[in-house]
Design a protein around this motif. Structure first.
Motif, PDB file in Angstrom:
ATOM      1  N   LYS A  26       4.627  15.762   2.124  1.00 59.54           N
ATOM      2  CA  LYS A  26       3.863  14.597   2.598  1.00 59.54           C
ATOM      3  C   LYS A  26       3.673  13.535   1.524  1.00 59.54           C
ATOM      4  CE  LYS A  26       1.281  16.328   6.560  1.00 59.54           C
ATOM      5  NZ  LYS A  26      -0.060  16.470   7.175  1.00 59.54           N
ATOM      6  N   ASN A  27       3.478  13.962   0.278  1.00 55.78           N
ATOM      7  CA  ASN A  27       3.222  12.982  -0.780  1.00 55.78           C
ATOM      8  C   ASN A  27       4.471  12.214  -1.194  1.00 55.78           C
ATOM      9  OD1 ASN A  27       4.539  15.031  -2.086  1.00 55.78           O
ATOM     10  ND2 ASN A  27       3.068  15.238  -3.761  1.00 55.78           N
ATOM     11  N   GLU A  28       5.645  12.542  -0.581  1.00 60.24           N
ATOM     12  CA  GLU A  28       6.869  11.816  -0.868  1.00 60.24           C
ATOM     13  C   GLU A  28       7.315  10.935   0.297  1.00 60.24           C
ATOM     14  OE1 GLU A  28       9.987  14.378  -2.148  1.00 60.24           O
ATOM     15  OE2 GLU A  28       8.762  15.368  -3.675  1.00 60.24           O
ATOM     16  N   ARG A  29       6.661  11.039   1.441  1.00 62.69           N
ATOM     17  CA  ARG A  29       7.043  10.251   2.607  1.00 62.69           C
ATOM     18  C   ARG A  29       6.567   8.801   2.447  1.00 62.69           C
ATOM     19  NH1 ARG A  29       4.897  14.552   7.189  1.00 62.69           N
ATOM     20  NH2 ARG A  29       6.061  16.363   6.398  1.00 62.69           N
ATOM     21  N   PRO A  30       7.422   7.829   2.762  1.00 65.63           N
ATOM     22  CA  PRO A  30       7.064   6.414   2.548  1.00 65.63           C
ATOM     23  C   PRO A  30       5.768   5.987   3.233  1.00 65.63           C
ATOM     24  CG  PRO A  30       9.408   6.607   2.976  1.00 65.63           C
ATOM     25  CD  PRO A  30       8.826   7.971   3.213  1.00 65.63           C
ATOM     26  N   ARG A  31       5.574   6.380   4.484  1.00 66.97           N
ATOM     27  CA  ARG A  31       4.378   5.932   5.202  1.00 66.97           C
ATOM     28  C   ARG A  31       3.114   6.486   4.552  1.00 66.97           C
ATOM     29  NH1 ARG A  31       4.248   7.176  11.460  1.00 66.97           N
ATOM     30  NH2 ARG A  31       6.198   6.024  11.279  1.00 66.97           N
ATOM     31  N   GLU A  32       3.143   7.766   4.210  1.00 68.37           N
ATOM     32  CA  GLU A  32       1.981   8.374   3.578  1.00 68.37           C
ATOM     33  C   GLU A  32       1.711   7.763   2.203  1.00 68.37           C
ATOM     34  OE1 GLU A  32       4.106   9.860   5.417  1.00 68.37           O
ATOM     35  OE2 GLU A  32       2.924  10.962   6.902  1.00 68.37           O
ATOM     36  N   ARG A  33       2.788   7.479   1.454  1.00 67.45           N
ATOM     37  CA  ARG A  33       2.621   6.856   0.140  1.00 67.45           C
ATOM     38  C   ARG A  33       2.073   5.445   0.263  1.00 67.45           C
ATOM     39  NH1 ARG A  33       7.253   5.982  -2.616  1.00 67.45           N
ATOM     40  NH2 ARG A  33       5.980   5.655  -4.479  1.00 67.45           N
ATOM     41  N   LEU A  34       2.486   4.741   1.319  1.00 62.30           N
ATOM     42  CA  LEU A  34       1.963   3.387   1.544  1.00 62.30           C
ATOM     43  C   LEU A  34       0.454   3.413   1.715  1.00 62.30           C
ATOM     44  CD1 LEU A  34       3.422   0.602   3.765  1.00 62.30           C
ATOM     45  CD2 LEU A  34       1.056   1.276   4.075  1.00 62.30           C
ATOM     46  N   PHE A  35      -0.042   4.321   2.546  1.00 65.43           N
ATOM     47  CA  PHE A  35      -1.487   4.381   2.792  1.00 65.43           C
ATOM     48  C   PHE A  35      -2.256   4.893   1.573  1.00 65.43           C
ATOM     49  CE2 PHE A  35      -0.171   4.643   7.383  1.00 65.43           C
ATOM     50  CZ  PHE A  35      -0.754   3.446   7.750  1.00 65.43           C
ATOM     51  N   LYS A  36      -1.640   5.765   0.804  1.00 66.68           N
ATOM     52  CA  LYS A  36      -2.348   6.347  -0.341  1.00 66.68           C
ATOM     53  C   LYS A  36      -2.325   5.442  -1.565  1.00 66.68           C
ATOM     54  CE  LYS A  36      -2.812  10.666  -2.942  1.00 66.68           C
ATOM     55  NZ  LYS A  36      -2.322  12.068  -3.080  1.00 66.68           N
ATOM     56  N   TYR A  37      -1.153   4.808  -1.818  1.00 69.95           N
ATOM     57  CA  TYR A  37      -1.001   4.050  -3.066  1.00 69.95           C
ATOM     58  C   TYR A  37      -0.831   2.541  -2.862  1.00 69.95           C
ATOM     59  CZ  TYR A  37      -0.003   8.770  -4.770  1.00 69.95           C
ATOM     60  OH  TYR A  37      -0.066  10.109  -5.056  1.00 69.95           O
ATOM     61  N   GLY A  38      -0.548   2.115  -1.621  1.00 68.10           N
ATOM     62  CA  GLY A  38      -0.338   0.683  -1.353  1.00 68.10           C
ATOM     63  C   GLY A  38       1.127   0.358  -1.177  1.00 68.10           C
ATOM     64  N   GLU A  39       1.395  -0.635  -0.330  1.00 72.81           N
ATOM     65  CA  GLU A  39       2.780  -0.985  -0.030  1.00 72.81           C
ATOM     66  C   GLU A  39       3.535  -1.527  -1.239  1.00 72.81           C
ATOM     67  OE1 GLU A  39       0.051  -4.287   1.600  1.00 72.81           O
ATOM     68  OE2 GLU A  39       0.093  -2.109   1.491  1.00 72.81           O
ATOM     69  N   HIS A  40       2.807  -2.075  -2.216  1.00 73.20           N
ATOM     70  CA  HIS A  40       3.463  -2.636  -3.393  1.00 73.20           C
ATOM     71  C   HIS A  40       4.106  -1.556  -4.259  1.00 73.20           C
ATOM     72  CE1 HIS A  40      -0.518  -1.460  -4.819  1.00 73.20           C
ATOM     73  NE2 HIS A  40      -0.025  -1.432  -6.034  1.00 73.20           N
ATOM     74  N   THR A  41       3.750  -0.287  -4.057  1.00 70.52           N
ATOM     75  CA  THR A  41       4.324   0.789  -4.860  1.00 70.52           C
ATOM     76  C   THR A  41       5.640   1.321  -4.284  1.00 70.52           C
ATOM     77  OG1 THR A  41       3.139   2.545  -3.668  1.00 70.52           O
ATOM     78  CG2 THR A  41       1.995   1.502  -5.517  1.00 70.52           C
ATOM     79  N   LEU A  42       5.993   0.909  -3.074  1.00 69.34           N
ATOM     80  CA  LEU A  42       7.198   1.424  -2.436  1.00 69.34           C
ATOM     81  C   LEU A  42       8.442   0.678  -2.901  1.00 69.34           C
ATOM     82  CD1 LEU A  42       6.070   1.940   1.280  1.00 69.34           C
ATOM     83  CD2 LEU A  42       5.829   3.473  -0.668  1.00 69.34           C
TER      84      LEU A  42
END
Length: 242
Positions: A26-42
């Motif tokens: 889960k911590n590697e999926r783009p959508r989950e990372r977006l919500f956790k860290y922000g879209e600017h980190t993708l």
């Protein structure tokens, strides 16, 4: 961590994960990372993966995003690519293409969206900032009119016409009517040249002269006619042709 993909799309594409994103931690999926860290980190590919939602047989949505980026190099190149070229990618159906093109159009409109009541037009550079992001990549000629009040604050931006690849055909009467309906004290006209060359044609020159005459008769200040090319522009006012 924000990754720079500008030089390595093709290299990264060669190491596809070969599995769907749902199987990832889960911590590697783009959508989950977006919500956790922000879209600017993708990464760019991860942002595309969120739009695509799914990949194709044997590749994830991120892999598909990398493959598309590897081909087009930049989002701008991608934004004005023919639909037929998009369909050439495995997994790129009409739904994905529509989502992608809609996102690019939203971005263009966001970049050219004026702060109507607070933004004051002081020079052609202000106008370029509004029109360049939206008009420079459109494959058909689009004619827009900037309506201004007595202090050159923006009242509205009105799209008058969309023509063929070669020519838009805005009606001077319709432009004048829009200005009167919105109580505009001044207007600025703008359109794009899909060829990328902003030099005015004979038709542009005649149209500008006629529009200036109509505005003068109605006591509306005609401040400029700007032609948008590929990161270049032509201003009739700057060239003292008004």
């Amino acid at each position: 961590m924000l990754q720079n993909e500008s030089y390595s799309f093709c290299e990264i594409t060669g190491h596809m994960t070969k599995s769907g994103i749902k199987k990832w931690p889960k911590n590697e999926r783009p959508r989950e990372r977006l919500f956790k860290y922000g879209e600017h980190t993708l990464t760019n590919a991860e942002l595309l993966a969120i739009l695509f939602r799914t990949g194709a047989k044997g590749m994830s949505a991120v892999d598909l995003g990398r493959e598309v980026l590897c081909h087009f190099k930049t989002f701008r190149n991608m934004s004005h690519a023919d639909i037929s070229k998009m369909r050439g990618f495995k997994g790129m159906g009409d739904a994905k293409i529509a989502q992608l093109r809609a996102s690019f159009e939203i971005a263009r409109r966001f970049m050219s969206e004026p702060k109507k009541s607070s933004m004051q037009i002081k020079s052609s550079k202000d106008v370029i900032g509004l029109f360049m992001p939206r008009l420079r990549d459109i494959k058909k000629e689009v004619f827009q009119v900037l309506l201004l009040n007595t202090k050159n604050h923006i009242i509205d931006i009105v799209e008058m016409d969309e023509g063929t690849v070669d020519q838009a055909n805005p009606q001077i009467r319709e432009i004048a009517l829009k200005a009167l309906q919105n109580f505009a004290a001044a207007i600025i006209a703008a359109h794009n040249h899909p060829s990328g060359d902003p030099e005015p044609s004979k038709e542009d020159e005649v149209f500008t002269k006629n529009l200036k005459g109509a505005c003068g008769a109605l006591q509306i200040n005609f401040l400029d006619h700007i032609i948008i090319g590929d990161n270049r522009y032509y201003s009739f006012a700057e060239h003292k042709r008004l």
